[in-house]
Scaffold this motif. Structure first.
Motif, short mmCIF file in Angstrom:
data_model
loop_
_atom_site.label_atom_id
_atom_site.label_comp_id
_atom_site.label_asym_id
_atom_site.label_seq_id
_atom_site.Cartn_x
_atom_site.Cartn_y
_atom_site.Cartn_z
N LYS A 22 0.87 -1.18 0.00
CA LYS A 22 0.00 0.00 0.00
C LYS A 22 0.89 1.21 0.00
CE LYS A 22 -3.94 -1.91 2.09
NZ LYS A 22 -5.21 -1.77 2.65
N PRO A 23 0.39 2.35 -0.47
CA PRO A 23 1.20 3.57 -0.35
C PRO A 23 1.53 3.82 1.11
CG PRO A 23 -0.87 4.00 -1.52
CD PRO A 23 -0.92 2.59 -1.07
N GLU A 24 2.75 4.34 1.35
CA GLU A 24 3.15 4.62 2.72
C GLU A 24 3.48 6.09 2.90
OE1 GLU A 24 6.27 1.93 3.96
OE2 GLU A 24 5.07 0.17 3.42
N VAL A 25 3.04 6.64 4.00
CA VAL A 25 3.43 8.00 4.40
C VAL A 25 4.26 7.82 5.67
CG1 VAL A 25 2.63 10.24 5.24
CG2 VAL A 25 1.34 9.05 3.46
N ILE A 26 5.50 8.30 5.63
CA ILE A 26 6.36 8.06 6.78
C ILE A 26 6.59 9.35 7.59
CG2 ILE A 26 7.50 6.13 5.61
CD1 ILE A 26 9.93 7.87 5.17
N LEU A 27 6.71 9.16 8.89
CA LEU A 27 7.00 10.27 9.80
C LEU A 27 8.39 10.06 10.35
CD1 LEU A 27 3.67 10.33 11.86
CD2 LEU A 27 4.31 11.80 9.95
N ARG A 68 -8.13 2.17 5.25
CA ARG A 68 -7.81 0.97 4.44
C ARG A 68 -7.12 1.32 3.13
NH1 ARG A 68 -9.59 -3.56 6.63
NH2 ARG A 68 -11.10 -3.32 8.30
N LYS A 69 -6.55 2.54 3.05
CA LYS A 69 -5.97 3.00 1.78
C LYS A 69 -4.46 3.10 1.82
CE LYS A 69 -9.64 5.32 -0.58
NZ LYS A 69 -10.75 5.70 0.32
N PHE A 70 -3.92 3.64 2.92
CA PHE A 70 -2.47 3.77 2.98
C PHE A 70 -1.95 3.50 4.39
CE2 PHE A 70 -4.04 8.07 3.86
CZ PHE A 70 -3.19 8.53 4.88
N PHE A 71 -0.65 3.23 4.45
CA PHE A 71 -0.02 3.04 5.75
C PHE A 71 0.59 4.36 6.21
CE2 PHE A 71 0.87 -1.52 4.30
CZ PHE A 71 -0.09 -2.07 5.13
N LEU A 72 0.37 4.68 7.46
CA LEU A 72 1.06 5.80 8.10
C LEU A 72 2.11 5.15 8.99
CD1 LEU A 72 1.01 8.88 8.40
CD2 LEU A 72 -0.66 8.61 10.23
N VAL A 73 3.37 5.54 8.80
CA VAL A 73 4.46 4.82 9.45
C VAL A 73 5.23 5.73 10.40
CG1 VAL A 73 6.47 3.35 9.03
CG2 VAL A 73 4.66 3.46 7.31
N ASP A 74 5.19 5.39 11.67
CA ASP A 74 5.87 6.17 12.72
C ASP A 74 7.26 5.55 12.90
OD1 ASP A 74 6.38 7.86 14.85
OD2 ASP A 74 4.96 6.88 16.23
N LEU A 75 8.28 6.28 12.44
CA LEU A 75 9.65 5.74 12.53
C LEU A 75 10.28 6.15 13.86
CD1 LEU A 75 10.99 6.51 8.94
CD2 LEU A 75 10.37 4.29 9.86
N PRO A 76 11.18 5.34 14.39
CA PRO A 76 11.81 5.72 15.64
C PRO A 76 12.62 7.00 15.48
CG PRO A 76 12.55 3.53 14.91
CD PRO A 76 11.67 4.08 13.84
N GLY A 77 12.60 7.84 16.49
CA GLY A 77 13.33 9.10 16.44
C GLY A 77 14.83 8.88 16.58
N ARG A 103 10.29 0.63 -0.89
CA ARG A 103 8.91 0.14 -0.93
C ARG A 103 7.99 1.10 -1.66
NH1 ARG A 103 7.70 -3.62 2.92
NH2 ARG A 103 5.84 -2.47 3.49
N ASN A 104 6.93 1.53 -0.99
CA ASN A 104 5.95 2.39 -1.67
C ASN A 104 5.80 3.71 -0.97
OD1 ASN A 104 5.00 0.45 -3.60
ND2 ASN A 104 4.17 -0.64 -1.84
N VAL A 105 6.91 4.35 -0.64
CA VAL A 105 6.78 5.60 0.11
C VAL A 105 6.26 6.70 -0.81
CG1 VAL A 105 7.92 7.32 1.56
CG2 VAL A 105 8.62 4.92 1.69
N LEU A 189 -2.15 14.96 2.83
CA LEU A 189 -2.35 13.51 2.88
C LEU A 189 -3.37 13.08 1.83
CD1 LEU A 189 -2.34 12.80 6.72
CD2 LEU A 189 -0.74 11.90 5.04
N ALA A 190 -4.41 13.90 1.67
CA ALA A 190 -5.46 13.57 0.70
C ALA A 190 -4.90 13.56 -0.71
CB ALA A 190 -6.61 14.57 0.82
N SER A 191 -3.85 14.34 -0.95
CA SER A 191 -3.32 14.45 -2.31
C SER A 191 -2.59 13.18 -2.76
CB SER A 191 -2.37 15.64 -2.41
OG SER A 191 -1.14 15.35 -1.77
N ILE A 192 -2.31 12.27 -1.81
CA ILE A 192 -1.57 11.07 -2.25
C ILE A 192 -2.48 9.98 -2.78
CG2 ILE A 192 0.33 11.51 -0.65
CD1 ILE A 192 -0.74 8.82 0.73
N TYR A 193 -3.80 10.13 -2.57
CA TYR A 193 -4.68 9.11 -3.16
C TYR A 193 -6.00 9.69 -3.62
CZ TYR A 193 -7.20 8.73 1.31
OH TYR A 193 -7.92 8.98 2.43
#
Ligand code: GTP
Ligand code: MG
Length: 193
Positions: A22-27, A68-77, A103-105, A189-193
């Motif tokens: 799935k598309p991923e949005v990473i933090l 159910r559309k994309f993953f939001l990914v919380d990366l370790p600081g 992947r699909n960032v 965020l809305a602009s990615i899908y």
């Protein structure tokens, strides 16, 4: 739009990344900058992502699924001094190999505390995001701590350090406490899908 968020899993090893594509949005960004708080405040959820005033709270790559559309990914600081060298190395490797997998960032949010100048590690992260050709935005966090003129200066300074930033397009200012800036981030965020 941004109605439902569900915790999927915590990942400690690259081999355990979700198989689903799935598309991923990473933090990403320094420890304590407000990544986990951003997730909670965007979705009006108090404790979905664990936050702490002690840096180093998030130590795994945490996957959430949105609508159910994309993953939001919380990366370790990064940049948290009080951990063992071995653990710091593990973090660095985890994040680098995550980015290298690419992947699909669809979008990387690089969070920077509006009260502090970007650090060496912020510059490194920025380089990495460019190197891997990620589409990224910078979010200045904790702006409730600044007055209007301080905020205006921070925005000016950051566009000098990272040229090519446009407020509302790939530069955002946010307060998790007050919700300031939420609408623009949701639009992004809305602009990615
Ligand atoms: P790590 O998990 O260690 O990488 O940190 P993080 O980036 O996830 O930070 P977290 O969301 O846990 O927030 C760290 C601290 O900053 C907490 O005490 C939060 O309450 C506080 N904080 C986060 N966002 C804001 C904000 O917008 N304004 C203010 N005043 N405090 C904030
Ligand atoms: Mg966190």
């Amino acid at each position: 739009m941004l109605e439902n968020i569900e915790f999927i899993k915590s990942v400690y090893l690259i081999k355990d990344l979700p198989k689903a594509s799935k598309p991923e949005v990473i933090l990403c960004g320094r420890s304590n900058v407000g990544k986990s708080s951003l997730i909670n405040s965007l979705f009006n959820r108090k404790n979905l992502a664990k936050t702490s005033s002690t840096p180093g709270k998030t130590r795994s790559i945490n996957y959430y699924e949105v609508d159910r559309k994309f993953f939001l990914v919380d990366l370790p600081g990064f940049g948290y001094a009080k951990i063992s060298k071995k653990e710091r190395l593990h973090w660095a490797l985890l994040i680098e190999s995550y980015l290298a997998e690419s992947r699909n960032v669809s979008l990387a949010f690089h969070l920077i505390d509006s009260r502090h100048k970007p650090t060496e590690l912020d510059l490194k992260l920025h380089e990495l995001l460019e190197y891997y050709r990620m589409s990224y935005s910078i979010i200045l966090t904790k702006i409730d701590k600044l007055n209007q003129s301080q905020l205006a200066k921070v925005k000016r300074d950051i566009t000098e350090i990272f040229p090519g930033l446009d407020i509302g397009y790939n530069l955002f200012a946010y307060s998790s406490v007050k919700g300031t800036g939420k609408k623009l981030i949701i639009q992004k965020l809305a602009s990615i899908y």
